[in-house]
Each structure stands twice: as structure tokens, then as C-alpha cells.
Scaffold this motif. Structure first.
Motif, short mmCIF file in Angstrom:
data_model
loop_
_atom_site.label_atom_id
_atom_site.label_comp_id
_atom_site.label_asym_id
_atom_site.label_seq_id
_atom_site.Cartn_x
_atom_site.Cartn_y
_atom_site.Cartn_z
N ILE A 1 1.00 -1.18 0.01
CA ILE A 1 0.13 0.00 0.09
C ILE A 1 0.71 1.25 0.13
CG2 ILE A 1 -2.29 -0.96 0.79
CD1 ILE A 1 -1.16 0.04 3.89
N ILE B 1 -10.17 4.59 -1.22
CA ILE B 1 -9.54 3.33 -1.46
C ILE B 1 -10.25 1.97 -1.37
CG2 ILE B 1 -7.32 4.26 -1.05
CD1 ILE B 1 -7.51 2.84 1.79
N MET C 1 -7.81 -2.68 0.32
CA MET C 1 -6.77 -1.58 0.60
C MET C 1 -6.99 -1.35 2.11
SD MET C 1 -5.94 0.60 -2.69
CE MET C 1 -5.15 0.28 -3.97
N LYS C 2 -8.31 -1.11 2.28
CA LYS C 2 -8.49 -0.67 3.65
C LYS C 2 -7.86 -1.59 4.69
CE LYS C 2 -12.47 2.18 2.71
NZ LYS C 2 -13.95 2.15 2.65
N ARG D 1 -5.78 -3.78 4.58
CA ARG D 1 -4.38 -3.90 4.43
C ARG D 1 -3.80 -2.48 5.37
NH1 ARG D 1 -2.36 -4.41 -1.32
NH2 ARG D 1 -4.57 -4.05 -1.81
N ARG E 1 -5.65 -12.30 -2.17
CA ARG E 1 -5.11 -11.36 -1.35
C ARG E 1 -5.50 -11.93 0.23
NH1 ARG E 1 -5.68 -6.89 -4.63
NH2 ARG E 1 -3.42 -6.21 -4.77
#
Lengths: 267, 403
Positions: B131, B142, B146-147, B149, B176
Motif C-alpha cells: 500500500i 481506496i 486496501m482498507k 491492509r 489477497r
């Protein structure tokens, strides 16, 4: 037997109804106390305080200027016509200045800031509560009261008197615009009356009010937002809207109540 | 017997008239990953919030290192809390702060590190979690993955001793998801923290956990190793685990281990009744942890996924291919003896090109090797014994190097 148990339930309900507000008051007291104490704990949160001064103070300048100007102008108009009846329109400067500095300045500034910044505080903290951001702070061992409330209290205590001063000055100029420019009072007389009638005691009293209002407004608005999740009437976004509404209403009412109490003490 | 790091004793919690925890007893041991499984809405998150102190139990006791939390001084509890980190189910990112500020916040608020050092540490953690390029964006800008991570980076930034993960992979894509599992496992090995994970990812979560606890109707009905829970003859556990497993694997589109088990049983019947033999190949990605360390946590997963894809192109419909460990793939070849299995493997290794298995840009010195182990089934062998036999005869299968 039924009557007895019915009676017990009634007493229990009454007890709950009585205890709940007392408990809430206690909670508000400790919440406010720690918010206040944490302003002075190290490390000082300068940057956050400045950020809040910008939000509560600097960004309210326009609205305070506008309301201050029109309040002064309307006071000039009303005062002139009232004083003309007694042939003492020369006293307009005193009437406008004293009513602004003693009462209207602090109260109207507080009410305007409640509408602009107080509601935003309650909503922002309320949303942080329902989206677990406050819990996240706790899990990181960051005291949420110190992190969220203390900088706001400090910023409000700095901003309210300054905004009140601005309101007073703009209001006096507003009164001059209507009284002198529009209705023809001699400008020298107007300002001489302002100068001669306003005592330091009035200015200090106005500032004391502004500081107390700042504490009341921030305490109520932050408290309402912080405990949004305990609201019985609504959860989630509805809870936030309810706590914002009640924060605004309660702080407005409390500002007026405190104003009366302070006036009676200060006079 | 070592004293558990965290002990929950007879924890009860009721919300209004709804009892959520009805006497939970649970032991969490130092340096292990303990996973709590159970139905949605069954109180798993509530249990986790009790451990970190966000919720207080109505009755019962929580002991840390043998000492009851309730008897501790407030200051002791506060300093103890700093050893914990919590990753929320809904991420709980600060939406008015950007990604970098979110990750750096615990360091900024709780340490006196200089700004440059904070920036360096946050940057490292963000790079490890892929990220790094979104530091100046806000959480609303995002994606969900992503949040997750970002939340994970924030939980790991202070290098805590105990990390509580509340459904860390919900909302992530299958690749992921496995990368996050791999990362939790890797970090756990590297830093030796104690992890408590609430998860629904069965059986993937078994590969990274040392202990599994199942919460049912407000009580822990099972506590033990992943193997023990899979063998537990309790209907609730069986229904839960196999109910979760019956869906197709998100990992690679092939079945999970239970699917291989089913196929194994069918093939064994054919072997016994019709003397039709079958073989098992176990592919092991050798330097999995090295890849994740030097490249990123996705790279190892990518190699495994792409290898599975390649294998699937070469097998018959009666064969089955499935993941059977964090870095292992099991391939069951029906109607095949061990020599045919070897020949199949040789053919496969010739056709595979390293670039096909990699989606990432390899760094200089990048290498990975896959080993293949073979075993032919006998009438009396179990799947576990066959897998063990295959792994014990492991041979180099494929090596990929960049110099």
C-alpha cells in the motif's frame, strides 16, 4: 400480591427515571473534568489545538462579522426610535455598546458557533463512535477524551472571547452605520457615548461569559457525540442525527440559562 | 504445562435481554495463533473485545499471565494494554486522516520517535503490505481490500506482543486473502507475537493456526489443534467445518482437502474392487517464506495459484488437484501408477516456464524451487499415510532462477 408487585415496578421505574439523569450528569462532569485536565498533560497537543482554533475560530469569522453587523444595525434602528421618544437619541452609542458587550455579543456568538462548529463536533465525534474509531483509539492506548475533546476545549476557550470581541466591534460599527450615517446622529456623540459608558467591568463580564459559554458548548456537544451509542432512541446514522440535534438544542438552552445566572452574579 | 498467556474463565455477557456469552472458558498460549471459529453473530467479536478490555464481562474473570485483570491497578492495565493491538472487523480507520497518518498514528501518539523515523517505519510497513503508493489518499478513496491492509499495517506498526484480528480477510479477494493469512503466519514466526484470530476461512485458517476454539451458543465447545478439531466427532463441529468446506475453494478453483479425501475414498474402492491403482503427488514450494520476505506476500501465492492452473491444464477430469497446506498442492491421479506419475511430472516440468508462474517482476537473485513427492496407493493405506509417504520421497521438480 399483584398490587404489591405493581407498586414495586412503579417505584423501580420512578427510581430509574430519577437516577438516569443524575448518572448522566455525573458522567458529563467526569468527561468534562478529564477533558479539561488533559489540556495540560504532556506532550501538549499544539498542532491539534491550532487546527481546532482554525475550525472553531477562524472559519467562524465571516458568519460572526455578518451577524454582528446586522445585530448592531438593528440595535441602532430600534434604539434610535425608542430613544427619540424621550429625546435622548444621543445615548444611542451607550445603548448599542452596552447591550452588545454585556449580553448580545457573548450570547449570539455562542449561538452562532453552536450552529456552525458545535453541531459539527457532535456529528464528527458521533460518527467516530459508531464506526468504532473511538474504540480503535482505546485499543491503541490513546485516551480518546484527550485526543478528541481536550484540543476542542482549549480551542473554544481561545476562540470564543476573540469572536465575541469581533462581534462587539462589528456590532458597534453596525449601530454607527444606521444611527449615524442613516438616521443622522452626530458620529462624535455616538463614539463619545460608547467610550464614556463602557467600563472595563462590562468588557471583563462579557469575556467571562464568552469563556463559560465556550466550556458549556464544547462539553455538551462533545459529550453528546461521544456517547451517541448509548442513545436509546436511535442507532447508527439516526443516533448521530439525534445526538447532533440534542447537542445543539441543549447547548443553546444552557447558554441562555448560564447567561442569566452569570448576569445576576456579575451585575 | 505452561500457564496460558490469556485465560478467560466463565465469562458471561448479556446485551439487554440477549445473552451472548454464557460461560466462556478459553486459554490462549504465548507465541501461538489461536483461531476462534463459530457462527456469524455468535459473539466472537464480543469475546475479542473482552480480551482487549473494550467490553467488561457481566461475570467471570480474564487473567493475563495468571493475574486477574479486575484486580490490577488502572496504570498497570494501561501499560499492559500497550502490548496489545486490535484489527477491527470494519477496519475502524480514521476517515479524516489519510492512509499514512492512519498507519503512523500509534507511533505519533504513543512514542517520542522523531518524524523521520516514524515516516521510515510506516513506509516500510506500508511497502510490505503493498500500500506504499496510496499514503496520501483518504480511506473513502481506496478499495475495501486496501482498507483491510491499511488496518493491518496500523495494527502491526507498534510491533505488539499480542494481536487480535477480527475477521482479517473478510472482503478480500481469494489471492489477497491467502496473502494476508501468509503474512499473519510469517509475522508471527518472525516476531513471535501471540495472535487471536476470529475467522470463517475454513480450512485455510487451519494452516496458520496452532489452536482452534469453536464458539457455539455462547460457549467454547472445542479447544484443540487444527487436526484435533477436524477429527472431533461432535455434530456441531462437523456441520460447521464441513459446511464451510463444501463450497469450492476460492484459492485456485480446485477442491479443498475434503474433496481430495472424497476422491481418495472413491479411488480406494476402485483399487480394492477392481485393482485399479492410483497415485498421489505432493508439490511443495520450497522457499515460500523467502519469496514472501524478498518479494511480497502475494508472490508466493501467485506462484502456487499459477502452478495449480498449469497442472489443471494437464490433468483428466477424474484427477483432482487441491491445496493441502500453506505452500503445498496435492494432486491425485486416478488410474496411474508411480512410474506414470513420475512421467507425468517430467512432462509437466518441461512445459512449465518460470515466467508463467510469476506475475511479479523478479528481483536479481530471485529463485524458487518446487519439489514433487510421489506415492502409489495401497489397499490398506490412509490418505494421511499416503501423503506422508509422498512427502518423504520428495524430489526436485522445478527450479527457477534469475541471476
Amino acid at each position: 400480591m399483584t398490587i404489591l408487585s405493581g407498586g414495586k415496578t412503579l417505584v423501580a421505574a420512578l427510581g430509574r427515571q430519577t437516577l438516569a439523569p443524575i448518572r448522566n450528569l455525573g458522567k458529563l462532569g467526569t468527561f468534562f473534568f478529564w477533558g479539561l485536565v488533559n489540556i495540560f498533560t504532556l506532550p501538549f497537543q499544539f498542532y491539534k489545538v491550532i487546527e481546532q482554533v482554525c475550525f472553531i475560530g477562524a472559519k467562524s469569522v465571516f458568519v460572526i462579522t455578518l451577524t454582528g453587523a446586522f445585530t448592531g444595525m438593528v440595535l441602532g434602528l430600534q434604539g434610535y426610535y425608542a430613544l427619540t421618544k424621550f429625546g435622548s437619541e444621543g445615548m444611542l452609542g451607550s445603548a448599542v455598546a452596552l447591550s452588545l458587550i454585556r449580553e448580545m455579543g457573548p450570547v449570539l456568538t455562542a449561538v452562532m458557533v453552536i450552529g456552525r462548529a458545535g453541531s459539527a463536533m457532535a456529528a464528527e465525534i458521533g460518527i467516530m463512535r459508531i464506526s468504532e474509531q473511538i474504540d480503535a483509539l482505546e485499543t491503541m492506548s490513546i485516551d480518546p477524551v484527550r485526543f478528541l475533546v481536550s484540543p476542542r476545549i482549549a480551542a473554544a476557550v481561545i476562540s470564543f472571547p476573540l469572536l465575541t470581541a469581533l462581534f462587539d466591534v462589528i456590532g458597534i460599527i453596525g449601530g454607527y452605520l444606521t444611527g449615524s450615517m442613516l438616521l443622522g446622529i452626530n458620529s462624535g456623540v455616538y463614539f463619545a457615548r460608547v467610550e464614556s459608558s463602557v467600563l472595563m467591568k462590562d468588557v471583563t463580564g462579557g469575556f467571562i461569559k464568552a469563556v463559560v459559554f465556550a466550556l458549556v458548548v464544547v462539553a455538551i456537544c462533545c459529550f453528546k457525540g461521544f456517547y451517541t451509542h448509548l442513545s436509546k432512541e436511535g442507532f447508527g446514522s439516526k443516533g448521530v442525527s439525534l445526538s447532533t440535534t440534542s447537542a445543539v438544542v441543549i447547548s443553546c438552552v444552557l447558554v441562555l440559562v448560564t447567561d442569566y445566572v452569570l448576569t445576576s452574579i456579575l451585575l | 504445562m505452561t500457564t496460558p498467556l490469556i485465560q478467560l474463565r466463565d465469562i458471561h455477557k448479556t446485551f439487554g435481554s440477549n445473552p451472548v456469552l454464557n460461560g466462556v472458558n478459553l486459554n490462549i498460549y504465548r507465541g501461538e495463533i489461536t483461531t476462534i471459529i463459530g457462527k456469524s453473530g455468535g459473539g466472537k467479536s464480543v469475546l475479542l473485545k473482552h480480551i482487549i478490555g473494550l467490553l467488561e464481562p457481566d461475570s467471570g474473570e480474564i487473567l493475563l499471565d495468571g493475574l486477574p485483570l479486575s484486580a490490577m491497578k488502572k496504570s498497570d492495565r494501561k501499560s499492559l494494554k500497550q502490548k496489545f493491538s486490535y484489527m477491527f472487523q470494519g477496519n475502524a480507520l480514521f476517515d479524516s486522516l489519510n492512509v499514512y497518518e492512519n498507519v503512523a498514528l500509534p507511533l505519533k501518539e504513543k512514542t517520542s520517535l522523531p518524524e523521520r523515523e516514524i515516516r521510515k517505519r510506516a513506509g516500510e510497513k506500508m511497502a510490505q503490505l503493498d500500500i506504499a503508493g496510496i499514503g496520501d489518499r483518504y480511506p473513502a478513496e481506496i478499495s475495501g481490500g486496501m482498507k483491510k491492509r491499511v488496518a493491518l499495517a496500523r495494527a502491526l506498526i507498534t510491533n505488539p506482543e499480542i494481536i487480535l484480528f477480527d475477521e482479517p480477510t473478510t472482503g478480500l479477494d481469494p489471492i489477497r486473502k491467502n496473502a494476508v493469512h501468509g503474512m499473519i503466519s510469517d509475522y508471527q514466526k518472525k516476531f513471535g507475537f501471540t495472535g487471536v484470530v476470529v475467522s470463517h476461512e475454513i480450512p485455510d485458517i487451519f494452516y496458520i493456526s496452532q489452536r482452534i476454539a469453536m464458539l457455539n451458543n455462547g460457549r467454547i465447545i472445542f479447544e484443540g489443534s487444527p487436526d484435533e478439531i477436524q477429527q472431533a466427532q461432535v455434530p456441531e463441529i462437523q456441520n460447521f467445518i464441513y459446511g464451510m468446506e463444501n463450497r469450492r475453494s476460492g484459492f485456485n478453483g480446485s477442491g479443498h482437502q475434503t474433496y481430495v479425501e472424497q476422491r481418495f475414498n472413491q479411488e480406494k474402492l476402485r483399487l480394492c474392487d477392481h485393482n485399479i491403482t492410483f497415485s498421489l503427488i505432493i508439490f511443495t514450494l520450497e522457499n515460500f517464506s523467502e519469496i514472501t520476505e524478498h518479494a511480497d506476500h502475494m508472490a508466493g501465492q501467485t506462484v502456487l495459484t499459477n502452478l495449480t492452473d498449469r497442472i489443471r491444464h494437464h490433468i483428466n477430469i477424474t484427477d483432482s488437484c487441491s491445496r493441502c497446506g500453506l505452500n503445498k498442492i496435492a494432486l491425485l491421479l486416478s488410474n496411474t501408477d508411480i512410474e506414470q506419475a513420475r512421467a507425468f511430472c517430467q512432462r509437466l516440468s518441461k512445459e512449465i516456464k518460470g515466467d508463467d508462474l510469476l506475475d511479479i517482476k523478479p528481483y536479481p537473485g530471485f529463485c524458487f524451487s518446487i519439489r514433487a513427492g510421489f506415492a502409489q496407493a495401497t489397499r490398506d493405506c490412509s490418505l494421511e499415510a499416503l501423503m506422508e509417504k509422498a512427502e518423504s520421497t520428495s524430489n526436485p521438480f522445478y527450479t527457477f532462477n534469475i541471476f
